[in-house]
Scaffold this motif. Structure first.
Motif, PDB file in Angstrom:
ATOM      1  N   VAL A 146     -32.617   6.753  39.077  1.00  0.00           N
ATOM      2  CA  VAL A 146     -31.388   6.552  39.842  1.00  0.00           C
ATOM      3  C   VAL A 146     -30.738   5.255  39.365  1.00  0.00           C
ATOM      4  N   VAL A 147     -29.520   5.372  38.818  1.00  0.00           N
ATOM      5  CA  VAL A 147     -28.743   4.187  38.443  1.00  0.00           C
ATOM      6  C   VAL A 147     -28.001   3.721  39.692  1.00  0.00           C
ATOM      7  N   VAL A 148     -28.131   2.435  40.012  1.00  0.00           N
ATOM      8  CA  VAL A 148     -27.538   1.900  41.241  1.00  0.00           C
ATOM      9  C   VAL A 148     -26.529   0.810  40.903  1.00  0.00           C
ATOM     10  N   GLU A 149     -25.325   0.975  41.396  1.00  0.00           N
ATOM     11  CA  GLU A 149     -24.298  -0.064  41.308  1.00  0.00           C
ATOM     12  C   GLU A 149     -24.151  -0.669  42.697  1.00  0.00           C
ATOM     13  N   LEU A 150     -24.404  -1.978  42.805  1.00  0.00           N
ATOM     14  CA  LEU A 150     -24.411  -2.662  44.094  1.00  0.00           C
ATOM     15  C   LEU A 150     -23.105  -3.428  44.291  1.00  0.00           C
ATOM     16  N   LYS A 151     -22.500  -3.269  45.454  1.00  0.00           N
ATOM     17  CA  LYS A 151     -21.256  -3.963  45.762  1.00  0.00           C
ATOM     18  C   LYS A 151     -21.390  -4.689  47.095  1.00  0.00           C
ATOM     19  N   GLN A 152     -20.917  -5.955  47.109  1.00  0.00           N
ATOM     20  CA  GLN A 152     -20.933  -6.732  48.353  1.00  0.00           C
ATOM     21  C   GLN A 152     -19.658  -6.526  49.167  1.00  0.00           C
ATOM     22  N   TRP A 153     -18.743  -5.713  48.671  1.00  0.00           N
ATOM     23  CA  TRP A 153     -17.459  -5.547  49.327  1.00  0.00           C
ATOM     24  C   TRP A 153     -17.622  -5.105  50.789  1.00  0.00           C
ATOM     25  N   SER A 154     -16.739  -5.609  51.638  1.00  0.00           N
ATOM     26  CA  SER A 154     -16.705  -5.124  53.021  1.00  0.00           C
ATOM     27  C   SER A 154     -15.606  -4.084  53.205  1.00  0.00           C
ATOM     28  N   ALA A 155     -14.649  -4.081  52.280  1.00  0.00           N
ATOM     29  CA  ALA A 155     -13.557  -3.096  52.341  1.00  0.00           C
ATOM     30  C   ALA A 155     -12.998  -2.908  50.940  1.00  0.00           C
ATOM     31  N   ALA A 156     -12.467  -1.713  50.684  1.00  0.00           N
ATOM     32  CA  ALA A 156     -11.840  -1.415  49.392  1.00  0.00           C
ATOM     33  C   ALA A 156     -10.854  -0.284  49.603  1.00  0.00           C
ATOM     34  N   TYR A 157      -9.748  -0.336  48.856  1.00  0.00           N
ATOM     35  CA  TYR A 157      -8.680   0.626  49.067  1.00  0.00           C
ATOM     36  C   TYR A 157      -8.226   1.187  47.721  1.00  0.00           C
ATOM     37  N   PRO A 158      -8.026   2.494  47.622  1.00  0.00           N
ATOM     38  CA  PRO A 158      -7.566   3.065  46.345  1.00  0.00           C
ATOM     39  C   PRO A 158      -6.161   2.603  46.025  1.00  0.00           C
ATOM     40  N   VAL A 159      -5.887   2.431  44.735  1.00  0.00           N
ATOM     41  CA  VAL A 159      -4.540   2.098  44.290  1.00  0.00           C
ATOM     42  C   VAL A 159      -3.687   3.357  44.395  1.00  0.00           C
ATOM     43  N   GLU A 160      -2.478   3.194  44.903  1.00  0.00           N
ATOM     44  CA  GLU A 160      -1.589   4.348  45.074  1.00  0.00           C
ATOM     45  C   GLU A 160      -1.394   5.074  43.747  1.00  0.00           C
ATOM     46  N   ASP A 161      -1.575   6.363  43.758  1.00  0.00           N
ATOM     47  CA  ASP A 161      -1.427   7.229  42.581  1.00  0.00           C
ATOM     48  C   ASP A 161      -2.483   6.976  41.513  1.00  0.00           C
ATOM     49  N   GLU A 162      -3.451   6.103  41.789  1.00  0.00           N
ATOM     50  CA  GLU A 162      -4.499   5.820  40.810  1.00  0.00           C
ATOM     51  C   GLU A 162      -5.858   5.835  41.523  1.00  0.00           C
ATOM     52  N   PRO A 163      -6.359   6.993  41.927  1.00  0.00           N
ATOM     53  CA  PRO A 163      -7.594   7.039  42.719  1.00  0.00           C
ATOM     54  C   PRO A 163      -8.817   6.495  41.987  1.00  0.00           C
ATOM     55  N   LEU A 164      -8.763   6.446  40.672  1.00  0.00           N
ATOM     56  CA  LEU A 164      -9.917   5.915  39.943  1.00  0.00           C
ATOM     57  C   LEU A 164      -9.953   4.388  39.937  1.00  0.00           C
ATOM     58  N   LEU A 165      -8.908   3.770  40.458  1.00  0.00           N
ATOM     59  CA  LEU A 165      -8.868   2.313  40.581  1.00  0.00           C
ATOM     60  C   LEU A 165      -8.799   1.949  42.056  1.00  0.00           C
ATOM     61  N   CYS A 166      -9.288   0.761  42.370  1.00  0.00           N
ATOM     62  CA  CYS A 166      -9.239   0.324  43.768  1.00  0.00           C
ATOM     63  C   CYS A 166      -8.958  -1.175  43.846  1.00  0.00           C
ATOM     64  N   ARG A 167      -8.471  -1.576  45.007  1.00  0.00           N
ATOM     65  CA  ARG A 167      -8.150  -2.981  45.243  1.00  0.00           C
ATOM     66  C   ARG A 167      -9.144  -3.584  46.237  1.00  0.00           C
ATOM     67  N   ILE A 168      -9.560  -4.810  45.909  1.00  0.00           N
ATOM     68  CA  ILE A 168     -10.431  -5.592  46.779  1.00  0.00           C
ATOM     69  C   ILE A 168      -9.671  -6.857  47.134  1.00  0.00           C
ATOM     70  N   ASP A 169      -9.699  -7.265  48.387  1.00  0.00           N
ATOM     71  CA  ASP A 169      -8.915  -8.416  48.827  1.00  0.00           C
ATOM     72  C   ASP A 169      -9.204  -9.667  48.001  1.00  0.00           C
ATOM     73  N   ALA A 170     -10.444  -9.832  47.561  1.00  0.00           N
ATOM     74  CA  ALA A 170     -10.825 -11.054  46.850  1.00  0.00           C
ATOM     75  C   ALA A 170     -10.424 -11.047  45.377  1.00  0.00           C
ATOM     76  N   TYR A 171      -9.984  -9.900  44.853  1.00  0.00           N
ATOM     77  CA  TYR A 171      -9.680  -9.785  43.430  1.00  0.00           C
ATOM     78  C   TYR A 171      -8.169  -9.677  43.223  1.00  0.00           C
ATOM     79  N   ALA A 172      -7.681 -10.339  42.193  1.00  0.00           N
ATOM     80  CA  ALA A 172      -6.251 -10.294  41.899  1.00  0.00           C
ATOM     81  C   ALA A 172      -5.844  -8.966  41.271  1.00  0.00           C
ATOM     82  N   GLU A 173      -6.738  -8.359  40.487  1.00  0.00           N
ATOM     83  CA  GLU A 173      -6.417  -7.138  39.761  1.00  0.00           C
ATOM     84  C   GLU A 173      -7.245  -5.961  40.270  1.00  0.00           C
TER      85      GLU A 173
END
Length: 646
Positions: A110-137
């Motif tokens: 099992v390959v595990v990707e660990l994220k500390q995020w408390s919330a994340a939102y998909p980019v409009e029209d780009e479901p393969l990308l997401c925005r995190i409040d702490a990240y600029a991009e």
């Protein structure tokens, strides 16, 4: 007390990992507070630098969440492999769990990707990308990220390729709730790409139990460790199928982000009057041309108007020949930067400008018609030609006077036209055996970013040798070719080049003369001569071995083994490099070319030549003091195991 750590820094094929123990042992180290310290020390040993504080924090906060879940699930004996590097790249999976499948009794991973995020939102029209409040991009959706890791492992790890059903992938967002990340599920989930949040912990435990039995995972981890690794698929060998049929390269991490941003911009451009400039930057082997080929292939299959352009005759002609071998229309997809002087604005949907560091001030040359000599910047012509112009570049590969392809130059040109410009930076390494350590060593060796030469610490991903003579270098490469590896020799432009071959000649002139050893430069021009391939195909045709390539024929290509001759234009004197412009025979350097520009271009030239090898590099310096300096930095690696060819 936990037992002594079983740490495997370097495995066959250049795989590395920071730490490997059973879940119970890792839990004990977490309890005593020593795990992060072990990982930090191992990271420094492996990469030659301390990890960033953010990385240490992620180990301290995320690994306990994973290990505690394993313990609670009754999987104490499952092996936890921390920071497992993907074969032949510098990318790392946070953790790979190795054990026994509860139903089949076969190895299970099992390959595990660990994220500390408390919330994340998909980019409009780009479901393969997401925005995190702490990240600029925006970043890649973690479901897609872990799926990419699984697909890559299946492509390059022979053990997993034989039993693909043994591999699963999961993103564990242990601080998040479903309500604040639900939009990420717009991406289709499958066995290689699943997601669980902190409030789905029970379901996560059930998933782990469905893939791993409460038995020792040591043997399964050994199978993964000992598997043969296939060398990376070389770009030219699969270009035709990449464009005509389906993607053969797996895009991961920032590569996939760049790809999705371009495809999103294309969708918006086709829906309305929308135009956007995208710049993708990265070092040699970071995957720029792979992204270009993947984009061109997908756009071509969708019927979207798109062209590929470079400033490199070798690259463009090779792509035309290989990718368009059976379909002549494919050849027309590959153009030059100066092909768009009189193009209609936005006539194309997408223009992919590969090797964009080779952009020139203008497209005009001595053959340009008078009416087209407008003095207009070449970058402006390329931006105007398409609704989505894409520039892929490495600023350390500018090797000729007048080349000016930089991120800043493109951003200025976009701003002058009132256009948005988005930059994606690739930090992975897919050439040089996936060794980002080696690329940094080369950058420091040449002082390209203010660093100084340092001793080479083998990382198991790339073999580095110093030759005492050009004959020793060539003999070594001949032996590698006998083992079915590809190889080429290249050199700084320090010898005159006989460009005119007369009918009475029976062999190419041996222009590169070093003592009693002499070899010809690669053929000058677009036609095969005396059995040697034309210049554009020197790097890709078997008969290219035996001629010495220059930076203009090597740039943009890769081969298994690279032999590099550092000529008298770059010599080490006491404690610093000296660039001798008088030793260069490159006709592009003129009396008006400033010394500081020539200094930078010659250093960049050797950066290009030293980063062509995928398995190893062997260096010979003509100057004795330079050779001695290199010997002091690089020691024999005869014990390094090279990837097995399958």
């Amino acid at each position: 007390m936990p037992p002594p750590a079983r740490v495997f820094f370097v495995l066959p094929g250049g795989i590395s990992l920071l730490f490997r123990e059973s879940a119970a042992s890792v839990a004990a180290r977490i309890l005593e507070g020593s795990l992060a310290l072990h990982l930090t020390e191992n990271f420094a040993h492996l990469h030659g630098r301390r990890p960033a504080q953010a990385e240490i924090r992620s180990w301290e906060r995320s690994l306990p969440a994973l290990v505690n879940a394993l313990i609670e699930a009754g999987l104490d004996e499952v092996e936890v492999i921390i920071e497992y590097s993907l074969p032949l790249t510098s990318k790392r999976a946070d953790a790979v769990l190795a054990g026994v499948h509860p139903t089949t009794g076969e190895p299970s991973y099992v390959v595990v990707e660990l994220k500390q995020w408390s919330a994340a939102y998909p980019v409009e029209d780009e479901p393969l990308l997401c925005r995190i409040d702490a990240y600029a991009e925006p970043v890649l959706n973690p479901v897609e990220q872990v799926r990419g890791y699984c697909e890559y492992l299946l492509s390059f790890n022979a053990a997993l390729e034989r039993m693909p059903e043994s591999l699963a992938g999961v993103a564990f967002l242990h601080n998040a709730t479903e309500s604040r990340t639900a939009g990420l599920r717009d991406v289709k989930e499958d066995l290689h790409g699943l997601m669980y949040t902190g409030d789905q912990r029970g379901a996560f435990l059930d998933f782990l139990r469905s893939r791993l039995a409460p038995k020792s995972g040591a043997e399964a981890a050994d199978v993964l460790r000992d598997a043969r690794i296939r060398p990376s698929k070389q770009l030219m060998a699969v270009a035709a199928a990449e464009i005509r049929d389906r993607e053969q390269f797996v895009l991961i991490a920032e590569q996939r982000v760049a790809y999705e941003k371009v495809m999103s911009a294309v969708r918006k451009a086709r829906r309305g009057n929308h135009k956007k400039v995208i710049v993708v930057t990265g070092g040699p082997g970071s995957g720029k041309s792979v992204i270009a080929m993947s984009l061109l292939g997908e756009l071509y299959r969708r019927g979207v108007s798109a062209l590929h352009a470079t400033g490199s005759a070798s690259f463009t002609k090779t792509m035309r020949r290989i990718a368009g071998a059976r379909k002549r229309e494919v050849q027309k997809l590959f153009m030059y930067f100066n092909s768009f002087m009189d193009a209609e604005p936005n006539d194309l949907d997408v223009l992919i400008c590969d090797e964009a560091h080779r952009l020139r001030k203008t497209s005009a040359n001595r053959y340009t018609k008078a009416e087209l000599r407008t003095g207009r910047p070449q970058v402006a012509e390329l931006i105007d030609a398409a609704r989505v112009p894409v520039f892929l570049l490495d600023q350390h590969q500018v090797v000729r006077p007048g080349e000016m392809g930089t991120k800043e130059e493109i951003q200025r040109a976009a701003a002058a036209e009132g256009l948005g410009c988005e930059v994606v930076e690739l930090d992975g390494q897919f050439r040089c055996g996936g060794s980002d350590t080696y690329e940094k060593w080369v950058v420091d060796l040449l002082g390209l970013e203010g660093g100084t030469p340092s001793r080479w610490e083998p990382d198991g991903k790339l073999e580095l040798r110093i030759a005492e003579s050009p004959r020793e270098m060539e003999d070594f490469l001949v032996a590698r070719r006998a083992e079915k590896y590809g190889a080429r020799m290249s050199a700084g432009y320090c010898w005159k080049w006989t460009t005119k071959i007369t009918p009475e000649m029976t062999a190419l002139p041996n222009d590169v003369v070093i003592g009693d050893w002499a070899r010809p430069w690669n053929v000058h021009g677009d036609r095969s001569v005396l059995g040697a391939p034309p210049a554009p195909l020197w790097a890709t045709e078997e008969a290219g071995f035996g001629q010495i390539g220059c930076v203009y024929t090597a740039q943009g290509f890769e081969y298994d083994w690279s032999g590099v001759i550092i000529g008298p234009d770059l010599v080490w004197r006491t404690d610093h490099w000296v660039v001798d412009r008088s030793a260069s025979k490159d006709p592009v350097f003129t009396k008006s070319t400033p010394d500081d520009e020539i200094d930078q271009l010659i250093r960049n030239t050797y950066k290009v030549l030293l980063t062509r090898g995928m398995v190893g590099t062997i260096i010979y310096a003509t100057d004795p003091e330079t050779r001695e300096k290199l010997r002091s930095l690089v020691h024999s690696e005869s014990g390094v195991q090279m990837p097995a060819l399958v």
